[in-house]
Design a protein around this motif. Structure first.
Motif, mmCIF file in Angstrom:
data_model
loop_
_atom_site.group_PDB
_atom_site.id
_atom_site.type_symbol
_atom_site.label_atom_id
_atom_site.label_comp_id
_atom_site.label_asym_id
_atom_site.label_seq_id
_atom_site.Cartn_x
_atom_site.Cartn_y
_atom_site.Cartn_z
ATOM 1 N N GLN A 128 0.842 -1.183 0.000
ATOM 2 C CA GLN A 128 0.000 0.000 0.000
ATOM 3 C C GLN A 128 0.888 1.248 0.000
ATOM 4 O OE1 GLN A 128 -3.272 0.126 -0.199
ATOM 5 N NE2 GLN A 128 -3.435 2.344 -0.055
ATOM 6 N N LEU A 129 0.633 2.139 -0.929
ATOM 7 C CA LEU A 129 1.370 3.402 -1.019
ATOM 8 C C LEU A 129 0.403 4.545 -0.769
ATOM 9 C CD1 LEU A 129 3.444 2.648 -4.260
ATOM 10 C CD2 LEU A 129 4.129 2.319 -1.886
ATOM 11 N N VAL A 130 0.922 5.615 -0.182
ATOM 12 C CA VAL A 130 0.090 6.772 0.129
ATOM 13 C C VAL A 130 0.770 8.031 -0.376
ATOM 14 C CG1 VAL A 130 -1.008 8.110 1.944
ATOM 15 C CG2 VAL A 130 -0.832 5.626 2.182
ATOM 16 N N GLU A 131 0.069 8.770 -1.249
ATOM 17 C CA GLU A 131 0.597 10.040 -1.754
ATOM 18 C C GLU A 131 -0.007 11.199 -0.969
ATOM 19 O OE1 GLU A 131 -0.308 7.556 -5.557
ATOM 20 O OE2 GLU A 131 -1.272 8.065 -3.665
ATOM 21 N N SER A 132 0.726 12.309 -0.949
ATOM 22 C CA SER A 132 0.211 13.543 -0.363
ATOM 23 C C SER A 132 0.935 14.710 -1.009
ATOM 24 C CB SER A 132 0.417 13.557 1.160
ATOM 25 O OG SER A 132 1.789 13.486 1.474
ATOM 26 N N GLY A 133 0.409 15.908 -0.776
ATOM 27 C CA GLY A 133 1.076 17.100 -1.248
ATOM 28 C C GLY A 133 0.445 17.774 -2.446
ATOM 29 N N GLY A 134 -0.604 17.179 -2.982
ATOM 30 C CA GLY A 134 -1.260 17.804 -4.123
ATOM 31 C C GLY A 134 -2.006 19.067 -3.734
ATOM 32 N N GLY A 135 -2.466 19.794 -4.752
ATOM 33 C CA GLY A 135 -3.221 21.007 -4.480
ATOM 34 C C GLY A 135 -3.301 21.886 -5.703
ATOM 35 N N LEU A 136 -3.683 23.134 -5.466
ATOM 36 C CA LEU A 136 -3.812 24.133 -6.525
ATOM 37 C C LEU A 136 -2.579 25.024 -6.525
ATOM 38 C CD1 LEU A 136 -5.516 25.685 -8.658
ATOM 39 C CD2 LEU A 136 -6.495 26.994 -6.732
ATOM 40 N N VAL A 137 -2.003 25.224 -7.691
ATOM 41 C CA VAL A 137 -0.816 26.055 -7.820
ATOM 42 C C VAL A 137 -0.920 26.869 -9.104
ATOM 43 C CG1 VAL A 137 0.506 24.229 -8.974
ATOM 44 C CG2 VAL A 137 1.724 26.038 -7.752
ATOM 45 N N GLN A 138 -0.338 28.049 -9.083
ATOM 46 C CA GLN A 138 -0.366 28.897 -10.273
ATOM 47 C C GLN A 138 0.675 28.441 -11.276
ATOM 48 O OE1 GLN A 138 0.127 32.979 -8.989
ATOM 49 N NE2 GLN A 138 -2.049 33.179 -8.519
ATOM 50 N N PRO A 139 0.452 28.716 -12.541
ATOM 51 C CA PRO A 139 1.468 28.399 -13.556
ATOM 52 C C PRO A 139 2.816 29.012 -13.186
ATOM 53 C CG PRO A 139 -0.576 29.017 -14.614
ATOM 54 C CD PRO A 139 -0.759 29.291 -13.151
ATOM 55 N N GLY A 140 3.867 28.211 -13.362
ATOM 56 C CA GLY A 140 5.206 28.658 -12.996
ATOM 57 C C GLY A 140 5.587 28.308 -11.573
ATOM 58 N N GLY A 141 4.623 27.851 -10.793
ATOM 59 C CA GLY A 141 4.880 27.522 -9.407
ATOM 60 C C GLY A 141 5.457 26.127 -9.223
ATOM 61 N N SER A 142 5.629 25.746 -7.954
ATOM 62 C CA SER A 142 6.221 24.460 -7.610
ATOM 63 C C SER A 142 5.359 23.722 -6.593
ATOM 64 C CB SER A 142 7.626 24.661 -7.021
ATOM 65 O OG SER A 142 8.500 25.255 -7.943
ATOM 66 N N LEU A 143 5.477 22.418 -6.620
ATOM 67 C CA LEU A 143 4.843 21.541 -5.635
ATOM 68 C C LEU A 143 5.770 20.370 -5.391
ATOM 69 C CD1 LEU A 143 1.043 21.040 -6.464
ATOM 70 C CD2 LEU A 143 2.005 22.072 -4.403
ATOM 71 N N ARG A 144 5.700 19.814 -4.191
ATOM 72 C CA ARG A 144 6.443 18.581 -3.912
ATOM 73 C C ARG A 144 5.460 17.541 -3.395
ATOM 74 N NH1 ARG A 144 11.511 17.459 0.174
ATOM 75 N NH2 ARG A 144 9.876 17.682 1.767
ATOM 76 N N LEU A 145 5.343 16.457 -4.124
ATOM 77 C CA LEU A 145 4.485 15.353 -3.714
ATOM 78 C C LEU A 145 5.310 14.344 -2.930
ATOM 79 C CD1 LEU A 145 2.493 14.705 -7.016
ATOM 80 C CD2 LEU A 145 2.047 16.375 -5.204
ATOM 81 N N SER A 146 4.659 13.697 -1.968
ATOM 82 C CA SER A 146 5.312 12.679 -1.154
ATOM 83 C C SER A 146 4.628 11.338 -1.346
ATOM 84 C CB SER A 146 5.251 13.058 0.326
ATOM 85 O OG SER A 146 5.886 14.284 0.579
ATOM 86 N N CYS A 147 5.418 10.286 -1.213
ATOM 87 C CA CYS A 147 4.892 8.919 -1.317
ATOM 88 C C CYS A 147 5.520 8.101 -0.195
ATOM 89 C CB CYS A 147 5.240 8.330 -2.675
ATOM 90 S SG CYS A 147 4.786 6.588 -2.883
ATOM 91 N N THR A 148 4.684 7.526 0.637
ATOM 92 C CA THR A 148 5.168 6.677 1.722
ATOM 93 C C THR A 148 4.551 5.287 1.614
ATOM 94 O OG1 THR A 148 3.386 7.376 3.193
ATOM 95 C CG2 THR A 148 5.415 8.657 3.253
ATOM 96 N N ALA A 149 5.115 4.365 2.369
ATOM 97 C CA ALA A 149 4.633 2.979 2.363
ATOM 98 C C ALA A 149 4.442 2.516 3.800
ATOM 99 C CB ALA A 149 5.607 2.075 1.631
ATOM 100 N N PRO A 150 3.322 2.896 4.411
ATOM 101 C CA PRO A 150 3.076 2.478 5.795
ATOM 102 C C PRO A 150 3.099 0.963 5.936
ATOM 103 C CG PRO A 150 1.479 4.128 5.102
ATOM 104 C CD PRO A 150 2.230 3.713 3.878
ATOM 105 N N GLY A 151 3.925 0.474 6.841
ATOM 106 C CA GLY A 151 4.007 -0.963 7.038
ATOM 107 C C GLY A 151 4.926 -1.657 6.060
ATOM 108 N N GLY A 152 5.548 -0.898 5.160
ATOM 109 C CA GLY A 152 6.452 -1.488 4.186
ATOM 110 C C GLY A 152 7.699 -0.659 4.039
ATOM 111 N N SER A 153 8.516 -0.975 3.045
ATOM 112 C CA SER A 153 9.762 -0.249 2.827
ATOM 113 C C SER A 153 9.909 0.098 1.356
ATOM 114 C CB SER A 153 10.953 -1.094 3.271
ATOM 115 O OG SER A 153 12.167 -0.423 2.960
ATOM 116 N N LEU A 154 10.345 1.331 1.123
ATOM 117 C CA LEU A 154 10.631 1.768 -0.243
ATOM 118 C C LEU A 154 12.117 1.658 -0.558
ATOM 119 C CD1 LEU A 154 8.312 4.896 -0.462
ATOM 120 C CD2 LEU A 154 7.910 2.617 -1.384
ATOM 121 N N TYR A 155 12.881 1.131 0.380
ATOM 122 C CA TYR A 155 14.323 0.989 0.164
ATOM 123 C C TYR A 155 14.585 -0.079 -0.878
ATOM 124 C CZ TYR A 155 19.239 0.064 1.077
ATOM 125 O OH TYR A 155 20.584 -0.114 0.934
#
Length: 125
Positions: free
Chosen positions: A1-28
Motif C-alpha cells: 500500500q502506497l500513500v501520496e500527499s502534497g497535491g493542491g492548486l498552484v499557479q502556472p510557474g509555481g512548484s509543488l512537492r508530492l510525497s509517497c510513503t509505504a506504511p508498514g512497508g519499505s521503499l528501500y
C-alpha cells in the motif's frame, strides 16, 4: 500500500512537492515511479527510477522540471515539480516495482506491483 500527499492548486510557474510513503512497508531498494492521469486521458508514466536510483527514465514533457528524490530514513519518495504548466493538471500516482529490469518499461508499460490512491494537482491562475 502506497500513500501520496502534497497535491493542491498552484499557479502556472509555481512548484509543488508530492510525497509517497509505504506504511508498514519499505521503499528501500525498490523501483519507484510517478504517474499521472489527466481528465479523459490514459494514465502515463512520467518519472521512474531503478531500485538503486541510479537509472532514471524521464518523460520528455517533464524533463528538466520534475525530479524524483528518496529519503530512505523517512521511507519516503518525493516528486519535486517546478515550472508547472496548466497541462500538468492531473491526478498523480506513485507506484512501486520489485526487481526493476527496465525503468523505461516500468513507465511506458505501467509495469508496477503496487499503486497509491492518487493526489490531485491543479495548475491554474
Amino acid at each position: 500500500q502506497l500513500v501520496e500527499s502534497g497535491g493542491g492548486l498552484v499557479q502556472p510557474g509555481g512548484s509543488l512537492r508530492l510525497s509517497c510513503t509505504a506504511p508498514g512497508g519499505s521503499l528501500y531498494n525498490v523501483g519507484i515511479g510517478w504517474f499521472r492521469q489527466a481528465p479523459g486521458k490514459e494514465r502515463e508514466g512520467i518519472l521512474c527510477a531503478s531500485d538503486s536510483g541510479t537509472t532514471i527514465y524521464n518523460k520528455r514533457s517533464v524533463k528538466g522540471r520534475f525530479t524524483i528524490e528518496r529519503d530512505n530514513a523517512k521511507n519516503t519518495v518525493y516528486l519535486q515539480m517546478n515550472s508547472l504548466k496548466p497541462e500538468d493538471t492531473a491526478v498523480y500516482y506513485c507506484a512501486a516495482r520489485l526487481g526493476v529490469r527496465n525503468v523505461q518499461s516500468m513507465c511506458v508499460d505501467l509495469d508496477v506491483n503496487y499503486w497509491g490512491q492518487g493526489t490531485q494537482v491543479t495548475v491554474s491562475s
